[in-house]
Design an enzyme around this catalytic site. Structure first.
Site, PDB file in Angstrom:
ATOM      1  N   GLY A  83       0.818  -1.211   0.000  1.00  0.00           N
ATOM      2  CA  GLY A  83       0.000   0.000   0.000  1.00  0.00           C
ATOM      3  C   GLY A  83       0.851   1.261   0.000  1.00  0.00           C
ATOM      4  O   GLY A  83       0.445   2.298   0.511  1.00  0.00           O
ATOM      5  N   GLY A 140       1.609   2.884  -2.658  1.00  0.00           N
ATOM      6  CA  GLY A 140       1.228   3.781  -3.742  1.00  0.00           C
ATOM      7  C   GLY A 140       1.892   3.452  -5.059  1.00  0.00           C
ATOM      8  O   GLY A 140       2.339   4.348  -5.781  1.00  0.00           O
ATOM      9  N   SER A 141       1.943   2.160  -5.410  1.00  0.00           N
ATOM     10  CA  SER A 141       2.608   1.808  -6.658  1.00  0.00           C
ATOM     11  C   SER A 141       1.839   2.341  -7.877  1.00  0.00           C
ATOM     12  O   SER A 141       2.454   2.763  -8.853  1.00  0.00           O
ATOM     13  CB  SER A 141       2.792   0.294  -6.764  1.00  0.00           C
ATOM     14  OG  SER A 141       1.644  -0.389  -6.363  1.00  0.00           O
ATOM     15  N   SER A 142       0.504   2.381  -7.799  1.00  0.00           N
ATOM     16  CA  SER A 142      -0.269   2.854  -8.956  1.00  0.00           C
ATOM     17  C   SER A 142       0.000   4.328  -9.223  1.00  0.00           C
ATOM     18  O   SER A 142       0.179   4.737 -10.375  1.00  0.00           O
ATOM     19  CB  SER A 142      -1.769   2.678  -8.717  1.00  0.00           C
ATOM     20  OG  SER A 142      -2.050   1.417  -8.224  1.00  0.00           O
ATOM     21  N   ALA A 178       2.644   6.054  -8.268  1.00  0.00           N
ATOM     22  CA  ALA A 178       4.043   6.263  -8.662  1.00  0.00           C
ATOM     23  C   ALA A 178       4.253   5.902 -10.132  1.00  0.00           C
ATOM     24  O   ALA A 178       4.976   6.595 -10.863  1.00  0.00           O
ATOM     25  CB  ALA A 178       4.966   5.435  -7.773  1.00  0.00           C
ATOM     26  N   ASP A 200      -1.461  10.776  -3.016  1.00  0.00           N
ATOM     27  CA  ASP A 200      -0.336   9.909  -3.367  1.00  0.00           C
ATOM     28  C   ASP A 200       0.388  10.428  -4.616  1.00  0.00           C
ATOM     29  O   ASP A 200       1.609  10.308  -4.747  1.00  0.00           O
ATOM     30  CB  ASP A 200      -0.808   8.458  -3.564  1.00  0.00           C
ATOM     31  CG  ASP A 200      -2.145   8.343  -4.280  1.00  0.00           C
ATOM     32  OD1 ASP A 200      -2.704   9.378  -4.720  1.00  0.00           O
ATOM     33  OD2 ASP A 200      -2.647   7.218  -4.418  1.00  0.00           O
TER      34      ASP A 200
HETATM   35  O1  PMV Z   1      -4.750   3.036   0.924  1.00  0.00           O
HETATM   36  P1  PMV Z   1      -3.901   4.162   0.499  1.00  0.00           P
HETATM   37  O2  PMV Z   1      -2.526   4.108   1.048  1.00  0.00           O
HETATM   38  O3  PMV Z   1      -3.941   4.405  -0.966  1.00  0.00           O
HETATM   39  O4  PMV Z   1      -4.529   5.480   1.182  1.00  0.00           O
HETATM   40  C1  PMV Z   1      -5.853   5.842   0.959  1.00  0.00           C
HETATM   41  C2  PMV Z   1      -6.149   7.149   1.636  1.00  0.00           C
HETATM   42  C3  PMV Z   1      -7.604   7.595   1.458  1.00  0.00           C
HETATM   43  O5  PMV Z   1      -7.737   8.863   2.105  1.00  0.00           O
HETATM   44  C4  PMV Z   1      -8.544   6.624   2.134  1.00  0.00           C
HETATM   45  C5  PMV Z   1      -7.963   7.704  -0.002  1.00  0.00           C
HETATM   46  C6  PMV Z   1      -7.361   8.894  -0.720  1.00  0.00           C
HETATM   47  O6  PMV Z   1      -7.229   8.810  -1.950  1.00  0.00           O
HETATM   48  O7  PMV Z   1      -7.057   9.906  -0.091  1.00  0.00           O
END
Ligand code: PMV
Length: 332
Positions: A109, A111-113, A115, A156
């Site tokens: 989790g 954030g590979s997508s 990045a 992200d």
């Molecule tokens: O699950 P992750 O690490 O992509 O984080 C999501 C964070 C959220 O606030 C739930 C969604 C977002 O895009 O901000």
């Protein structure tokens, strides 16, 4: 130029997850686990994608058929949609061969997508000689993510582009780098892969049936996030206070229904072995938790997270955003 390689960092959410979907701020930090994207011009009218970490080998598509079709595997969808959006926006087109390589598992989790989306667009802008500001890059990458997964605040993507540690408001309404050094973070992985979009929908449903309470929880998360920003602005960051805010944020996330027993186990293990504070990071439902701990305490916290079934992921944070890389060596 015929070939270019860029890399973009992953990220960790420090404060404000979920609330940031609803016009509230969050704080995100870029981490040194990077994804590199190498793009080469082809003289055929097709794109070829290789992304071995997500089992994409020699995927081929005619330029005229580019789509963000939901049948496509995730590993291809972000790259393919990014290319289509870039070609449409700048009225260009070219055959391309793309190779991505990740320094981290897409399971964590990190954030590979996002990045890979940022990396693809940045590489195209260099290769096809189109000037894009950070903001242009953000807007096109954010559009790409929304085309593919329908939801997301874009935090992200901002981390992938700007790097460092950012104060970020939904959709990039505000993106402000925070004066920060590297934070002494411990990252514990629960071993459970969580999907962001269903968790975002779950919170949306909870909000629909309890609008006033959930909006108030979001308001509180916003306050905590802003309190944390104030701490970052001081000359010396008060880790005790920052940890306290992490704990309050965690309580609020629990009330949104995104905490799990596995996350709680690691979070309490960290707190009970002396961490300043600990919380889940990201959408919840699994993935990673973070704890703030220094020196000897850090070792203790790591030990007890491991004893409680977590895997320690060693990271550096507050790291550089998207950058061009030397083709033959990856200079981390
Ligand atoms: O699950 P992750 O690490 O992509 O984080 C999501 C964070 C959220 O606030 C739930 C969604 C977002 O895009 O901000």
């Amino acid at each position: 130029m015929k070939k270019v390689k860029v890399s973009a960092p992953g990220k960790l959410m420090l404060f404000g997850e979920h609330a940031v979907i609803y016009d509230r701020p969050c704080i995100v930090t870029a981490v040194n686990h990077r994804i590199s994207t190498e793009v080469e011009i082809l003289d055929k009218e097709k794109i070829i994608i290789n992304a071995p970490e997500v089992k994409i080998n020699n995927y081929q598509k005619e330029i005229s058929d580019l789509s963000s079709d939901s049948d496509l595997s995730k590993g291809v969808r972000f790259v393919e949609t990014a290319i289509r959006n870039f070609f449409n926006k700048y009225k260009v087109s070219s055959g391309l061969k793309i190779q991505t390589k990740s320094e981290f598992s897409s399971q964590f989790g990190f954030g590979s997508s996002s990045a890979v989306t940022v990396g693809t667009l940045k590489a195209l802008s260099i290769l096809l000689d189109i000037r894009m500001s950070k903001r242009d890059l953000f807007d096109l990458a954010y559009k790409t993510v929304l085309d593919v997964q329908g939801v997301g605040s874009g935090f992200d993507i901002a981390a992938g582009i700007w790097g460092g540690t950012l104060y970020f408001v939904t959709g990039g309404k505000e993106i402000t780098p925070l004066k920060s050094k590297e934070l002494p973070l411990v990252v514990g992985y629960t071993g459970i892969k969580a999907e962001t979009a269903p968790l975002v929908r779950q919170v949306a449903q909870l909000r629909e049936s309890n609008p006033e309470s959930i909006n108030e929880i979001f308001d509180l998360i916003e306050k905590i996030t802003n309190n944390a920003v104030d701490l970052f602005k001081k000359d010396k960051l008060d880790f005790g206070k920052l940890g306290e805010l992490m704990n309050i944020n965690q309580g609020l996330l629990d009330s949104l229904g995104v905490n799990t027993i596995e996350l709680s186990r690691l979070i309490y293990a960290a707190r009970n072995s002396g961490a300043f504070g600990a919380k889940l990071s990201g959408a919840g439902g699994g993935d990673c938790m973070i704890a703030l701990a220094l020196g000897k305490q850090k070792d203790e916290v790591e030990r007890s997270i491991k004893k409680s079934g977590g895997k320690i992921i060693s990271i550096k944070n507050n790291t550089q955003g998207v950058r061009k890389e030397n083709i033959n060596e990856s200079n981390r």
